[in-house]
Design a protein around this motif. Structure first.
Motif, PDB file in Angstrom:
ATOM      1  N   THR A 177      -6.764 -10.182  -4.734  1.00 46.63           N
ATOM      2  CA  THR A 177      -5.770  -9.116  -4.853  1.00 46.63           C
ATOM      3  C   THR A 177      -4.458  -9.588  -4.243  1.00 46.63           C
ATOM      4  OG1 THR A 177      -7.501  -7.421  -4.685  1.00 46.63           O
ATOM      5  CG2 THR A 177      -5.242  -6.718  -4.288  1.00 46.63           C
ATOM      6  N   SER A 178      -3.462  -9.806  -5.081  1.00 39.29           N
ATOM      7  CA  SER A 178      -2.137 -10.184  -4.589  1.00 39.29           C
ATOM      8  C   SER A 178      -1.082  -9.698  -5.578  1.00 39.29           C
ATOM      9  CB  SER A 178      -2.025 -11.706  -4.409  1.00 39.29           C
ATOM     10  OG  SER A 178      -0.884 -12.040  -3.652  1.00 39.29           O
ATOM     11  N   GLY A 179       0.065  -9.319  -5.052  1.00 39.79           N
ATOM     12  CA  GLY A 179       1.123  -8.783  -5.903  1.00 39.79           C
ATOM     13  C   GLY A 179       0.869  -7.362  -6.364  1.00 39.79           C
ATOM     14  N   ALA A 180      -0.086  -6.700  -5.728  1.00 41.36           N
ATOM     15  CA  ALA A 180      -0.493  -5.361  -6.168  1.00 41.36           C
ATOM     16  C   ALA A 180       0.225  -4.276  -5.372  1.00 41.36           C
ATOM     17  CB  ALA A 180      -2.004  -5.191  -6.020  1.00 41.36           C
ATOM     18  N   ALA A 181       0.419  -3.142  -6.026  1.00 42.89           N
ATOM     19  CA  ALA A 181       0.907  -1.924  -5.379  1.00 42.89           C
ATOM     20  C   ALA A 181      -0.259  -0.945  -5.386  1.00 42.89           C
ATOM     21  CB  ALA A 181       2.116  -1.355  -6.109  1.00 42.89           C
ATOM     22  N   LEU A 182      -0.947  -0.835  -4.268  1.00 46.08           N
ATOM     23  CA  LEU A 182      -2.208  -0.099  -4.176  1.00 46.08           C
ATOM     24  C   LEU A 182      -1.952   1.305  -3.646  1.00 46.08           C
ATOM     25  CD1 LEU A 182      -4.097  -3.090  -2.573  1.00 46.08           C
ATOM     26  CD2 LEU A 182      -4.311  -2.321  -4.948  1.00 46.08           C
ATOM     27  N   ARG A 183      -2.230   2.298  -4.475  1.00 45.20           N
ATOM     28  CA  ARG A 183      -1.911   3.670  -4.131  1.00 45.20           C
ATOM     29  C   ARG A 183      -3.052   4.348  -3.379  1.00 45.20           C
ATOM     30  NH1 ARG A 183      -0.966   5.039  -9.958  1.00 45.20           N
ATOM     31  NH2 ARG A 183      -1.839   7.026  -9.314  1.00 45.20           N
ATOM     32  N   VAL A 184      -2.701   4.958  -2.259  1.00 43.65           N
ATOM     33  CA  VAL A 184      -3.622   5.841  -1.535  1.00 43.65           C
ATOM     34  C   VAL A 184      -2.913   7.188  -1.465  1.00 43.65           C
ATOM     35  CG1 VAL A 184      -5.160   6.023   0.455  1.00 43.65           C
ATOM     36  CG2 VAL A 184      -4.185   3.819  -0.140  1.00 43.65           C
ATOM     37  N   ASP A 185      -2.538   7.680  -2.639  1.00 48.18           N
ATOM     38  CA  ASP A 185      -1.666   8.852  -2.729  1.00 48.18           C
ATOM     39  C   ASP A 185      -2.401  10.111  -3.172  1.00 48.18           C
ATOM     40  OD1 ASP A 185      -2.195   8.105  -5.345  1.00 48.18           O
ATOM     41  OD2 ASP A 185      -0.172   8.541  -6.066  1.00 48.18           O
ATOM     42  N   PRO A 193       2.206  19.194  -6.295  1.00 48.78           N
ATOM     43  CA  PRO A 193       1.143  19.866  -7.046  1.00 48.78           C
ATOM     44  C   PRO A 193       0.349  18.948  -7.962  1.00 48.78           C
ATOM     45  CG  PRO A 193       3.310  20.456  -7.912  1.00 48.78           C
ATOM     46  CD  PRO A 193       3.546  19.722  -6.640  1.00 48.78           C
ATOM     47  N   SER A 194       0.840  17.735  -8.205  1.00 54.88           N
ATOM     48  CA  SER A 194       0.090  16.789  -9.041  1.00 54.88           C
ATOM     49  C   SER A 194      -1.045  16.120  -8.277  1.00 54.88           C
ATOM     50  CB  SER A 194       1.038  15.714  -9.597  1.00 54.88           C
ATOM     51  OG  SER A 194       1.683  15.016  -8.541  1.00 54.88           O
ATOM     52  N   SER A 195      -1.171  16.394  -6.987  1.00 54.66           N
ATOM     53  CA  SER A 195      -2.242  15.790  -6.189  1.00 54.66           C
ATOM     54  C   SER A 195      -3.611  16.081  -6.799  1.00 54.66           C
ATOM     55  CB  SER A 195      -2.204  16.325  -4.753  1.00 54.66           C
ATOM     56  OG  SER A 195      -3.335  15.871  -4.023  1.00 54.66           O
ATOM     57  N   ILE A 196      -4.395  15.055  -6.949  1.00 56.98           N
ATOM     58  CA  ILE A 196      -5.741  15.223  -7.505  1.00 56.98           C
ATOM     59  C   ILE A 196      -6.744  15.612  -6.421  1.00 56.98           C
ATOM     60  CG2 ILE A 196      -7.654  14.003  -8.628  1.00 56.98           C
ATOM     61  CD1 ILE A 196      -5.530  12.406 -10.186  1.00 56.98           C
ATOM     62  N   ILE A 197      -6.587  15.062  -5.224  1.00 58.54           N
ATOM     63  CA  ILE A 197      -7.516  15.445  -4.160  1.00 58.54           C
ATOM     64  C   ILE A 197      -7.138  16.791  -3.544  1.00 58.54           C
ATOM     65  CG2 ILE A 197      -8.115  13.049  -3.657  1.00 58.54           C
ATOM     66  CD1 ILE A 197      -6.366  13.245  -1.134  1.00 58.54           C
ATOM     67  N   GLN A 198      -5.925  17.268  -3.834  1.00 59.05           N
ATOM     68  CA  GLN A 198      -5.456  18.599  -3.431  1.00 59.05           C
ATOM     69  C   GLN A 198      -5.507  18.827  -1.921  1.00 59.05           C
ATOM     70  OE1 GLN A 198      -7.326  21.630  -5.843  1.00 59.05           O
ATOM     71  NE2 GLN A 198      -6.601  20.725  -7.748  1.00 59.05           N
ATOM     72  N   ARG A 199      -5.151  17.790  -1.190  1.00 56.08           N
ATOM     73  CA  ARG A 199      -5.081  17.867   0.267  1.00 56.08           C
ATOM     74  C   ARG A 199      -4.308  16.652   0.771  1.00 56.08           C
ATOM     75  NH1 ARG A 199      -8.308  13.930   2.403  1.00 56.08           N
ATOM     76  NH2 ARG A 199     -10.038  13.168   1.108  1.00 56.08           N
ATOM     77  N   VAL A 243       0.872  -1.177   0.000  1.00 50.94           N
ATOM     78  CA  VAL A 243       0.000   0.000   0.000  1.00 50.94           C
ATOM     79  C   VAL A 243       0.908   1.224   0.000  1.00 50.94           C
ATOM     80  CG1 VAL A 243      -1.659   1.348   1.338  1.00 50.94           C
ATOM     81  CG2 VAL A 243      -1.947  -1.137   1.119  1.00 50.94           C
ATOM     82  N   LEU A 244       0.604   2.163  -0.895  1.00 49.95           N
ATOM     83  CA  LEU A 244       1.461   3.335  -1.100  1.00 49.95           C
ATOM     84  C   LEU A 244       0.727   4.611  -0.691  1.00 49.95           C
ATOM     85  CD1 LEU A 244       2.377   1.048  -3.171  1.00 49.95           C
ATOM     86  CD2 LEU A 244       3.372   2.896  -4.502  1.00 49.95           C
ATOM     87  N   PRO A 245       0.894   5.064   0.546  1.00 49.89           N
ATOM     88  CA  PRO A 245       0.302   6.344   0.921  1.00 49.89           C
ATOM     89  C   PRO A 245       1.031   7.501   0.238  1.00 49.89           C
ATOM     90  CG  PRO A 245       0.898   5.019   2.855  1.00 49.89           C
ATOM     91  CD  PRO A 245       1.560   4.412   1.668  1.00 49.89           C
ATOM     92  N   GLY A 246       0.298   8.582   0.061  1.00 49.80           N
ATOM     93  CA  GLY A 246       0.905   9.842  -0.361  1.00 49.80           C
ATOM     94  C   GLY A 246       0.997  10.764   0.834  1.00 49.80           C
ATOM     95  N   PRO A 247       0.979  12.086   0.622  1.00 49.88           N
ATOM     96  CA  PRO A 247       1.002  13.010   1.760  1.00 49.88           C
ATOM     97  C   PRO A 247      -0.167  12.726   2.703  1.00 49.88           C
ATOM     98  CG  PRO A 247       1.344  14.173  -0.309  1.00 49.88           C
ATOM     99  CD  PRO A 247       0.942  12.782  -0.671  1.00 49.88           C
ATOM    100  N   THR A 248       0.160  12.470   3.951  1.00 49.73           N
ATOM    101  CA  THR A 248      -0.838  12.048   4.927  1.00 49.73           C
ATOM    102  C   THR A 248      -0.721  12.884   6.186  1.00 49.73           C
ATOM    103  OG1 THR A 248      -0.693   9.784   4.075  1.00 49.73           O
ATOM    104  CG2 THR A 248      -1.731  10.066   6.219  1.00 49.73           C
ATOM    105  N   LEU A 249      -1.848  13.257   6.736  1.00 55.89           N
ATOM    106  CA  LEU A 249      -1.869  14.106   7.925  1.00 55.89           C
ATOM    107  C   LEU A 249      -1.593  13.257   9.164  1.00 55.89           C
ATOM    108  CD1 LEU A 249      -2.225  17.075   8.588  1.00 55.89           C
ATOM    109  CD2 LEU A 249      -4.662  16.667   8.911  1.00 55.89           C
ATOM    110  N   SER A 250      -0.364  12.779   9.243  1.00 56.65           N
ATOM    111  CA  SER A 250       0.076  11.984  10.382  1.00 56.65           C
ATOM    112  C   SER A 250       0.676  12.905  11.434  1.00 56.65           C
ATOM    113  CB  SER A 250       1.117  10.964   9.935  1.00 56.65           C
ATOM    114  OG  SER A 250       2.253  11.631   9.422  1.00 56.65           O
ATOM    115  N   ASP A 251       1.075  12.330  12.569  1.00 55.83           N
ATOM    116  CA  ASP A 251       1.640  13.127  13.655  1.00 55.83           C
ATOM    117  C   ASP A 251       2.872  13.899  13.191  1.00 55.83           C
ATOM    118  OD1 ASP A 251      -0.307  11.958  15.171  1.00 55.83           O
ATOM    119  OD2 ASP A 251       1.001  10.495  16.107  1.00 55.83           O
ATOM    120  N   GLY A 252       3.688  13.253  12.355  1.00 53.27           N
ATOM    121  CA  GLY A 252       4.908  13.894  11.877  1.00 53.27           C
ATOM    122  C   GLY A 252       4.622  15.139  11.057  1.00 53.27           C
TER     123      GLY A 252
END
Length: 263
Positions: free
Chosen positions: A247-255, A219-225, A182-191
């Motif tokens: 679903t196996s062997g997948a790279a699932l983006r949450v970016d 700037p390529s973010s589609i959800i813009q947040r 699973v590939l997160p993008g910019p995420t509002l984590s504690d850091g």
């Protein structure tokens, strides 16, 4: 769609805060027994309390140990010799110029971000294969595909995770065990919240400041947040479930669409 993981045991590494803690909460809410992990007694105890306060009847336990080395991984496996679900979330990051990054830092990122998942997958996959069911998830990053010039050592470690997950999915093909990334993008984590504190204007919410940061740096973010940690955890919980068996062997983006790719 109802996700029921009653009777399953899940381990989430590096999970006392941020995305890892959100994954623990999400899995606990499905009825799974969850092992959370951190390096310090105090942070593990605090995370356990937060999960129990957030999820009614949460079946959660903690393991204190540094999984960024072989000894820590061995101690964890000795304490918890069998799991049905392994979420390799442990990871470190930080900007550093390529020419100022010594071998010791490359080795530290490799041991923590890559080898922790290698060692734990090697320890737990045989038991999953024997039972005919299991889930392994590597928490990578959009930086695995979009290598940041100021964090090449980090991007490299995340790309390595994708390779390992894909290879492992082939190695366990046909066993009932799945392996995904699973590939997160910019995420509002504690850091990110901590980093934005000084840059947040008096009239801004932290979410608004994070959105401004995302658009300035991705700037390529589609959800813009920035995504929330729960939004990332939702994908992970689904991939850990019985519903994701195809679903196996997948790279699932949450970016949020940061990576400009059709696939």
């Amino acid at each position: 769609m109802k996700i029921d993981l009653n009777g399953k045991t899940a381990l989430v590494t590096g999970s006392t805060a941020g995305i890892g803690l959100a994954i623990v909460k999400g899995l606990a809410a499905t009825g799974a027994e969850v092992i959370l992990n951190g390096r310090k007694e105090a942070t593990v105890a605090r995370a356990l309390t937060e999960v129990r306060d957030s999820v009614a009847d949460a079946n959660v336990t903690g393991f204190v140990g540094d999984l960024g080395n072989a000894e820590g991984c061995e101690a964890l496996v000795a304490a918890h010799p069998s799991v049905d679900i392994l979420v390799n979330n442990l990871g470190i990051y930080g900007p550093q110029d390529f020419f100022e990054t010594p071998d010791s830092d490359w080795n530290r990122f490799f041991e923590t971000n890559v080898m922790s998942g290698v060692r734990l997958s090697r320890a737990y996959l045989p038991g999953m294969i024997e039972k005919g069911w299991g889930r392994v998830v590597f928490i990578a990053s959009e930086s695995a595909l979009n290598i940041p010039s100021d964090m090449i050592h980090y991007g490299f470690s995340k790309t390595a995770q994708l390779s390992i997950a894909r290879g492992l999915s082939k190695r366990v093909a046909g066993t009932g065990v799945t392996v995904n990334s699973v590939l997160p993008g910019p995420t509002l984590s504690d850091g990110l919240v901590e980093m934005l504190k000084d840059a947040t204007k008096p009239s801004q919410s932290i979410e608004e400041a994070a959105a401004e940061f995302v658009m300035a740096n991705r700037p390529s973010s589609i959800i813009q947040r920035a995504a929330s940690v729960t939004e990332v955890a939702n994908m992970v919980v689904y991939v850990c479930s019985t519903l994701s068996s195809a679903t196996s062997g997948a790279a699932l983006r949450v970016d949020g669409g940061v990576v400009d790719s059709l696939v």
